[in-house]
Design an enzyme around this catalytic site. Sequence first.
Site, PDB file in Angstrom:
ATOM      1  N   GLY A   1      -3.654  27.752 -42.146  1.00  0.00           N
ATOM      2  CA  GLY A   1      -4.409  26.744 -42.907  1.00  0.00           C
ATOM      3  C   GLY A   1      -3.531  26.035 -43.913  1.00  0.00           C
ATOM      4  O   GLY A   1      -2.897  26.669 -44.747  1.00  0.00           O
TER       5      GLY A   1
ATOM      6  N   GLY B   1      -4.206  23.160 -46.357  1.00  0.00           N
ATOM      7  CA  GLY B   1      -4.978  22.135 -47.062  1.00  0.00           C
ATOM      8  C   GLY B   1      -4.924  22.419 -48.539  1.00  0.00           C
ATOM      9  O   GLY B   1      -4.069  21.899 -49.276  1.00  0.00           O
ATOM     10  N   GLU B   2      -5.820  23.300 -48.950  1.00  0.00           N
ATOM     11  CA  GLU B   2      -5.992  23.554 -50.387  1.00  0.00           C
ATOM     12  C   GLU B   2      -4.776  24.194 -51.049  1.00  0.00           C
ATOM     13  O   GLU B   2      -4.607  24.082 -52.260  1.00  0.00           O
ATOM     14  CB  GLU B   2      -7.233  24.422 -50.599  1.00  0.00           C
ATOM     15  CG  GLU B   2      -8.508  23.642 -50.346  1.00  0.00           C
ATOM     16  CD  GLU B   2      -9.704  24.514 -50.050  1.00  0.00           C
ATOM     17  OE1 GLU B   2      -9.678  25.205 -48.999  1.00  0.00           O
ATOM     18  OE2 GLU B   2     -10.640  24.535 -50.841  1.00  0.00           O
TER      19      GLU B   2
ATOM     20  N   LEU C   1       0.002  22.566 -36.733  1.00  0.00           N
ATOM     21  CA  LEU C   1      -0.457  21.973 -35.477  1.00  0.00           C
ATOM     22  C   LEU C   1      -0.025  20.516 -35.347  1.00  0.00           C
ATOM     23  O   LEU C   1       0.191  20.020 -34.243  1.00  0.00           O
ATOM     24  CB  LEU C   1      -1.983  22.071 -35.371  1.00  0.00           C
ATOM     25  CG  LEU C   1      -2.538  23.506 -35.292  1.00  0.00           C
ATOM     26  CD1 LEU C   1      -4.062  23.482 -35.289  1.00  0.00           C
ATOM     27  CD2 LEU C   1      -2.016  24.227 -34.056  1.00  0.00           C
ATOM     28  N   ASN C   2       0.036  19.839 -36.476  1.00  0.00           N
ATOM     29  CA  ASN C   2       0.438  18.432 -36.464  1.00  0.00           C
ATOM     30  C   ASN C   2       1.118  18.155 -37.801  1.00  0.00           C
ATOM     31  O   ASN C   2       0.487  18.189 -38.854  1.00  0.00           O
ATOM     32  CB  ASN C   2      -0.804  17.542 -36.285  1.00  0.00           C
ATOM     33  CG  ASN C   2      -0.471  16.059 -36.248  1.00  0.00           C
ATOM     34  OD1 ASN C   2       0.415  15.580 -36.961  1.00  0.00           O
ATOM     35  ND2 ASN C   2      -1.179  15.326 -35.419  1.00  0.00           N
TER      36      ASN C   2
ATOM     37  N   GLN D   1      -2.420  16.352 -45.669  1.00  0.00           N
ATOM     38  CA  GLN D   1      -3.278  17.268 -46.419  1.00  0.00           C
ATOM     39  C   GLN D   1      -2.599  17.771 -47.687  1.00  0.00           C
ATOM     40  O   GLN D   1      -3.186  17.792 -48.764  1.00  0.00           O
ATOM     41  CB  GLN D   1      -3.645  18.485 -45.558  1.00  0.00           C
ATOM     42  CG  GLN D   1      -4.807  18.227 -44.649  1.00  0.00           C
ATOM     43  CD  GLN D   1      -6.015  17.821 -45.444  1.00  0.00           C
ATOM     44  OE1 GLN D   1      -6.582  18.612 -46.186  1.00  0.00           O
ATOM     45  NE2 GLN D   1      -6.399  16.580 -45.338  1.00  0.00           N
TER      46      GLN D   1
ATOM     47  N   LYS E   1       2.170  15.587 -39.179  1.00  0.00           N
ATOM     48  CA  LYS E   1       1.756  14.397 -39.938  1.00  0.00           C
ATOM     49  C   LYS E   1       0.448  14.657 -40.701  1.00  0.00           C
ATOM     50  O   LYS E   1       0.357  14.380 -41.896  1.00  0.00           O
ATOM     51  CB  LYS E   1       1.577  13.229 -38.971  1.00  0.00           C
ATOM     52  CG  LYS E   1       1.411  11.897 -39.631  1.00  0.00           C
ATOM     53  CD  LYS E   1       1.445  10.794 -38.581  1.00  0.00           C
ATOM     54  CE  LYS E   1       1.522   9.424 -39.230  1.00  0.00           C
ATOM     55  NZ  LYS E   1       1.660   8.379 -38.205  1.00  0.00           N
TER      56      LYS E   1
HETATM   57 MO1  MOS Z   1     -13.188  22.863 -49.934  1.00  0.00          MO
HETATM   58  S1  MOS Z   1     -13.593  23.174 -51.882  1.00  0.00           S
HETATM   59  O1  MOS Z   1     -13.262  24.395 -49.325  1.00  0.00           O
HETATM   60  O2  MOS Z   1     -14.300  21.699 -49.452  1.00  0.00           O
END
Ligand code: MOS
Length: 735
Positions: free
Chosen positions: A699, A701-702, A627-628, A635, A630
């Site tokens: 997603g 992030g993780e 989506l972005n 992340q 940056k």
């Molecule tokens: Mo993350 S561990 O899903 O805040």
Amino acid sequence: MNKTIGKPINRVDGRLKVTGEAKYSGEIPLENIAYGVIITSTIARGRIKHINTSVAEKSPGVIGIITHLDAPKLYARPNFGHEGAAGEKLAPLQNSTIYYSGQAIGVAIADTLERATYAASLVKVDYVVETPLTEMGKERDRAYPIEKFVEFTVEFALGDADAEFAKAEVKIEATYTTPTEHHNPMEPHATAAVWEGENLTVYDSTQYIFGMREGLAKMLGIPHANVRVLCKFIGGSFGCKYGLWAHTPLAAIAARQFRRPVKIVLTREQMFGLVGHRSETEQQIKLGATPEGRLTALIHQGISQTSIFDEFVETFTTTSRTMYAVPNLRTAQSVVPLNKGTPTIMRAPGESVGTFALESAMDELAWALKLDPIELRLRNYAEVHPARQVPWSSKSLKECYALAAEKFGWSRRTPEPGSMRDDRYLIGMGMASACFPMEHFPASAIARIFADGSVVVQSGSQEIGTGTATVMAQLTADMLGVPVEKVRFEFGDTELARSPGTVGSGTAASVGTAVHGAAKAVRAKVVALAQKDPNSPLYGVPEPDIETSQERIFVKNNSAKGETYQAVLARHNLEYIDANFDAKPEEEEEFAKCSFGAHFVEVRVDPELGEVRLTRVVGAFAAGRILNEKTARSQISGATIMGIGMALHEETITDPHTGRIVNDNLAEYHLPVNADIPPIDIYFIDEVDTHVNPIGVKGAGEVGITGIIAAIANAIYHATGKRIRDLPITPDKLL
Ligand code: MOS
């Protein structure tokens, strides 16, 4: 007008944050505020024999001290993952029993923070001390197996992995261990509680305002409707702020008892103990393969810690059921209850430490087979989800390997350990796969267009620093054809539309789908008004022929024939027009949904000092639509940095005799600092995933913290020929 989705636009709240205008939960100005300081247990097991508050109570500025002797009744809530944001089930100050060191045993309230801190230090406690259970390895007899943790599979078997491993021609069998770690966001947990009659307002640094409302209401024994939770800005939060820990109910009961607002901000020391941690793990991996490098068996099993009173499972076997095509697969986990706090989710709970084990073992297998590590992974590429045998909604992992390898310059690597040198330094190159399952939770949103043309979109939600507010404004702006500056995303208040916790890298997908739906619905309302209005240039024009751009709705390919939102609202005498949308994830199990990636790392090892410096990290990731660019890159690089910390620095050390954490500060708990971090290059592979949700988001992030730890360990092996299977990889282990 140009669409903003995907563009690396700046954060909408960036200016507020860098100018200090952003108010975090501990900074909200509240009249007549009192300060609470939590008193914590110095023993890990036993009970309080006497607690003497008389000196503390007479100390200047003290408003009162609450201990288990006079605390009101609080109700325990269900464990993690059920109703409410349950961090630990234990309700504070309900009896004299001590389960872990650092447990809350009282709270001192005073008119200043300093006076409350001093008063807390004056409380005298006599304990009956019992020998605490503190060492997972020594208590393994007490381990009990886990079939499932909340909705997550743990125990699993496909084919006969043990029999196939026994007869495999090539075998790897190794044990990997990872230590306890603490989250350590820059902003410690903070809460401020204000009562007005029966109604409680809480300003709380939380990843889950609605869960906090429900958990707190349950704990206090009052209706949900009487509790309002607000959270506008969060200074970092990696899972610890998902839970409801002792400080929030303690602020609430103190504020009720002393009839004034009470604020509690945890000290850095209290961040080690009161708010969860990542459990230590001991993981065994067995890989069986043919001489050509085809996996025939994969077994991943082991133990992690839980507390005496809760069950929390560090689900480290998840990736082993997801990553490689293997016909015989078995995973099993047990937990060992110890006199330590309840562990909790911490950035890629399970997958981060689980991929350290799996991706290290794959590297060991590649060495055993004399195969390039990328080639080994390609030979076992999972074209369908191996455990579920369903297709992927999208998967561009091959493209990730290829792109990252090329950008990194993998072809320059000579395979033999110790074969690459720069002067007296050993150079190593390592890689690993990254993977994180897509999460999609129910979420609701409201979009509103005002008479002046401005747009507000609302959803409870939280902005933990990931860029949520920015991408929600982008999604709305693009749907309505308005500039992103005209859109304000309102969030962080349980009075707004219901939304999930900001966890599992699921916010862009979940809240994004709701925001997209609400914006689409309000656009449809405006279009319907125009279509039915003989005074509109769009009178009678069918919906599919209508487009939006430059704050106008108009006929496709004939932009002159149209009008502004403002014109439609003005003609109908409307102050605003709005629509809400409830987004629910699809139940269907037709597809497996994961974000994937590949990390490549170069290290430089000093052979005499055992010091490891990272010189470069290159990663490529495929996470559906970005989506972005940056905020997404931010992340992934943030997660990568945290993974570097796990690989080389971070470890919470507990004194086995007392159960006390000995390095509960940032001087002795080593987080990576700027000097530890090399240039990190992150690339995204564009994916159009039409199966996950209307916005195509998986997603990002993780997934960034998965794989990186093993990539570093693998690079260290390449540099030194030393396989370190115990985190963190400190110099002593390399000498
Ligand atoms: Mo993350 S561990 O899903 O805040």
